[in-house]
Design an enzyme around this catalytic site. Sequence first.
Site, PDB file in Angstrom:
ATOM      1  N   ASP A 416       0.835  -1.202   0.000  1.00  0.00           N
ATOM      2  CA  ASP A 416       0.000   0.000   0.000  1.00  0.00           C
ATOM      3  C   ASP A 416       0.876   1.261   0.000  1.00  0.00           C
ATOM      4  O   ASP A 416       2.085   1.184   0.228  1.00  0.00           O
ATOM      5  CB  ASP A 416      -0.899  -0.038   1.248  1.00  0.00           C
ATOM      6  CG  ASP A 416      -2.017   0.995   1.167  1.00  0.00           C
ATOM      7  OD1 ASP A 416      -2.391   1.375   0.048  1.00  0.00           O
ATOM      8  OD2 ASP A 416      -2.505   1.410   2.226  1.00  0.00           O
ATOM      9  N   GLU A 419       2.595   4.772  -4.180  1.00  0.00           N
ATOM     10  CA  GLU A 419       2.618   5.640  -5.394  1.00  0.00           C
ATOM     11  C   GLU A 419       4.003   6.245  -5.599  1.00  0.00           C
ATOM     12  O   GLU A 419       4.348   6.468  -6.755  1.00  0.00           O
ATOM     13  CB  GLU A 419       1.555   6.738  -5.262  1.00  0.00           C
ATOM     14  CG  GLU A 419       0.140   6.202  -5.285  1.00  0.00           C
ATOM     15  CD  GLU A 419      -0.227   5.358  -4.063  1.00  0.00           C
ATOM     16  OE1 GLU A 419       0.253   5.690  -2.965  1.00  0.00           O
ATOM     17  OE2 GLU A 419      -0.953   4.370  -4.223  1.00  0.00           O
ATOM     18  N   ASP A 495      -9.151   3.774  -2.583  1.00  0.00           N
ATOM     19  CA  ASP A 495     -10.052   4.327  -1.562  1.00  0.00           C
ATOM     20  C   ASP A 495     -11.298   4.950  -2.188  1.00  0.00           C
ATOM     21  O   ASP A 495     -11.390   6.168  -2.368  1.00  0.00           O
ATOM     22  CB  ASP A 495      -9.296   5.350  -0.700  1.00  0.00           C
ATOM     23  CG  ASP A 495      -8.148   4.697   0.060  1.00  0.00           C
ATOM     24  OD1 ASP A 495      -8.077   3.445   0.089  1.00  0.00           O
ATOM     25  OD2 ASP A 495      -7.324   5.433   0.629  1.00  0.00           O
TER      26      ASP A 495
HETATM   27  C1  GLC Z   1      -4.795   3.515   2.517  1.00  0.00           C
HETATM   28  C2  GLC Z   1      -5.303   2.251   1.793  1.00  0.00           C
HETATM   29  C3  GLC Z   1      -6.403   1.625   2.617  1.00  0.00           C
HETATM   30  C4  GLC Z   1      -5.866   1.309   3.997  1.00  0.00           C
HETATM   31  C5  GLC Z   1      -5.322   2.566   4.659  1.00  0.00           C
HETATM   32  C6  GLC Z   1      -4.640   2.281   6.001  1.00  0.00           C
HETATM   33  O1  GLC Z   1      -5.767   4.495   2.557  1.00  0.00           O
HETATM   34  O2  GLC Z   1      -5.732   2.527   0.503  1.00  0.00           O
HETATM   35  O3  GLC Z   1      -6.864   0.464   1.984  1.00  0.00           O
HETATM   36  O4  GLC Z   1      -6.875   0.768   4.791  1.00  0.00           O
HETATM   37  O5  GLC Z   1      -4.371   3.189   3.820  1.00  0.00           O
HETATM   38  O6  GLC Z   1      -3.576   1.421   5.842  1.00  0.00           O
END
Ligand code: GLC
Length: 825
Positions: A416, A419, A495
């Site tokens: 995660d 980017e 998200d």
């Molecule tokens: C980001 C991710 C989401 C996750 C959050 C906390 O927003 O896209 O899926 O729950 O981070 O880690």
Amino acid sequence: MGVKTPVASVQYGINKVRMDAVYGRHKTAGEFKSLGGVVSVEKHERGIVITSENGSVRLTVIAPDCIQVRFQESGTFGVPFSYAVARVSWPDVKFTLGEGDDAFTLAAPEITCVVDRSTSRLTFRNAQGNIIARDAEPIRWREGEMQLVRELPADEQSYGLAAQPVGLNLRGKRYELWNTDPVIYSRDRIPIYYTIPFYLGVTSNFAHGLFWDNPSRGWIDIGAEEQDRLMFSGASGELRYYVFSGLDVISVLNRYTELTGRMPLPPMWALGFHLSRWSYTPADKVREIATTLRKRNIPCDAIYLDIDYMDGFRCFTWDREKFPAPAVLLSELADQGFKVVAILDPGIKADPDYKVYESGLREDVFLKLPNGKPFVGPVWAGNSVFPDFTSPKARAWWAAQFDPVIKPGIAGIWNDMNEPTVFSAAGGNEIPEYVKHDFEGQNLTHLEAHNLYGMLMARASREALEKMKPGKRPFNITRAAHAGAQRYASTWTGDNQATWDHLRLSISMVLNSGLSGLAFNGPDVSGFSGNADAELYTRWIQLGAMLPFFRVHKANDTVPHEPWVYGQPYEDIIRKYINLRYQLLPYLYSLFAQNSQNGWPIIRPLFMADPKDPKLRGVEDMFMVGDSLLVAPVLEKGQTERELYLPRGKWFDYYTNMPIQGGQILTVKTPLDMMPLFARAGQVIPQWPVQQYVGQTPVDELHLKVYAGNGEVTLYEDAGEGMEYQSGGYRWLYFTCKLLPTGGVQLDWRRAGKYRPSYERVRCEVFGIQIEPKEVQLDGQAAPLWYFEKGVVEFTANKPFDNARIIDPDVDDTPSTTLMHSPFK
Ligand code: GLC
């Protein structure tokens, strides 16, 4: 989303302004130059180099239907380097060269490029002579930018570019190529997490693809600035692209994924239902979720651990208060049939007492500013440093940190914030473009490496999983991606929001992702941000059950969204659709196998079911799962019926098994427990009994749903886990369904491959039989027992058969054809 380490992000914002002043931002300057007229043409072993007045273009025949184009002002072409490209050596292809008064021609069997002598503009034609792509301007460039400007014909529909939150047809917008965390997106938010610069143009008669093989910052303008122009722009590196000419979308994607690679077959459990939340914590909460799922008979294969399992958001650690004994927890969950997927972010907390940070510094694997100091930016854990995933050393270092996560029993990795994102109070939540990257020893900057970062993190995580779990198929999912990421990880749409519009958007986003090579994709079911009411949740589960990646995931400030929290009648309906997902696993798995072999998308826009029917071109509220199943989800609150245009040919209502003639608008009832599904005549849909998780018990019966008609179906079987499929442990099942001229239906079944499934028994239901048959034959013998009721013939064979015949009923013989090509012919 969430608390954004406010002090650190304000500080970072101030620092960034200072750093920008010292190191300078990327700039474009000067007037555009363009190629000018052709001066000379020289042949090379696979094509030609065109030397024009102001620069050179090298055309290379990659495959019978694909030409690569490279531009260099200097005229010198080195060996091209691309992280996106998986295949660099290709079989020889015959090509011919031609020279006329106005143009030079390079012709491969299925694609021809014509170079205009006076301007150096390129025109591409397919084997039928149709123009598939034409330069509106010659290639042009200036300091800090290069551009390709193409014509965009009025009848061309535009797809690809992965999951953009804009709808199915991408025309009329400019897409920035810069992976960005939008912090919860809304419709039309561009850019978001990924850049897949693969453009797919479709007209009634043909399709073509254009892959812009340049990872640097740029944009693709699809008729936004000028309605009839398709423009590509890149800030740095070589202007290089590939044109694919296919008869249809399938053949273009096949070649595109041969170039950029295909998804290795995931473990079958990855196709099950996944339940996630930011965050299930502490350990007992995870136990409670697992036990409740089993107690309430809601099938589920995977539970996710979001960032709160870590010690102060430090990657590769556990919060020992909340998770005192991870190995014990994970083994209990494994006993209940759950896999656990854990999140990892790339930011490593800059904390001298943190071993991972200290080892990374020692091994010199973090990104650096031009002054040689590590780049520091805030993320969840506060100020953090970032591994340089463009360096083989850093990727190996990353993989070497995995022990504390994998050893206790984590099954898969969720990559995660890659980017990559940093929290900046001054806006621009990104690492600045002057930050240095190794780039496999080429020493480039973040301007070129930014869009690759997420994919290369996923690559490093996949390599770690492969190393640490030998004999297992990695499950690895990534938020950010670049072209080719399908080789390393699946993706999700990030998200999103708990709204009806985002429910609708999930369809076009997942469709376009599959039309860009990233087929294993799905939304956060019920919307990441905000609360979904019972109706929206139920409708989203219905849709999600038909999408390649099926996971509920919610933000930390939402109320509970587990499948049972809404009570009845919702819980039963939700269970029914999750059950359906598990029944359809052998069908879905076959589609995954075909994607992995050929790059075909798992879910497909409706126009692929009948490319010649213009009425299907814009449909984005229905889709096909493979070639056999049509899904018409309910996308509006309180909707108790919906209209739909069924593609031409014969179909069956999946629930009543009644035949329906396509090519017409239908109104179907959609009470809450009904998401309309239709099966195409001539198809065979395999099903398994419902299991609470993949592998719960050996499957002892294959259930074939046969929809009378003419068609061919290819299915795939293997052990669903492990690597034996790579050494022959698989088989393909080929079904041919025919309406016999004398009346009756014949089903031929060939099997090829050495895998032996756990079932022997095969139960067949043949739908669309109007009157009681005279006889049912299995491999030439009268079937011992069969039933006929309400248009359905049912029989059970004790083992797979080669041929079943239903003799002499009165079957409607409206022809139906399979529109996908079989790769096996
Ligand atoms: C980001 C991710 C989401 C996750 C959050 C906390 O927003 O896209 O899926 O729950 O981070 O880690």
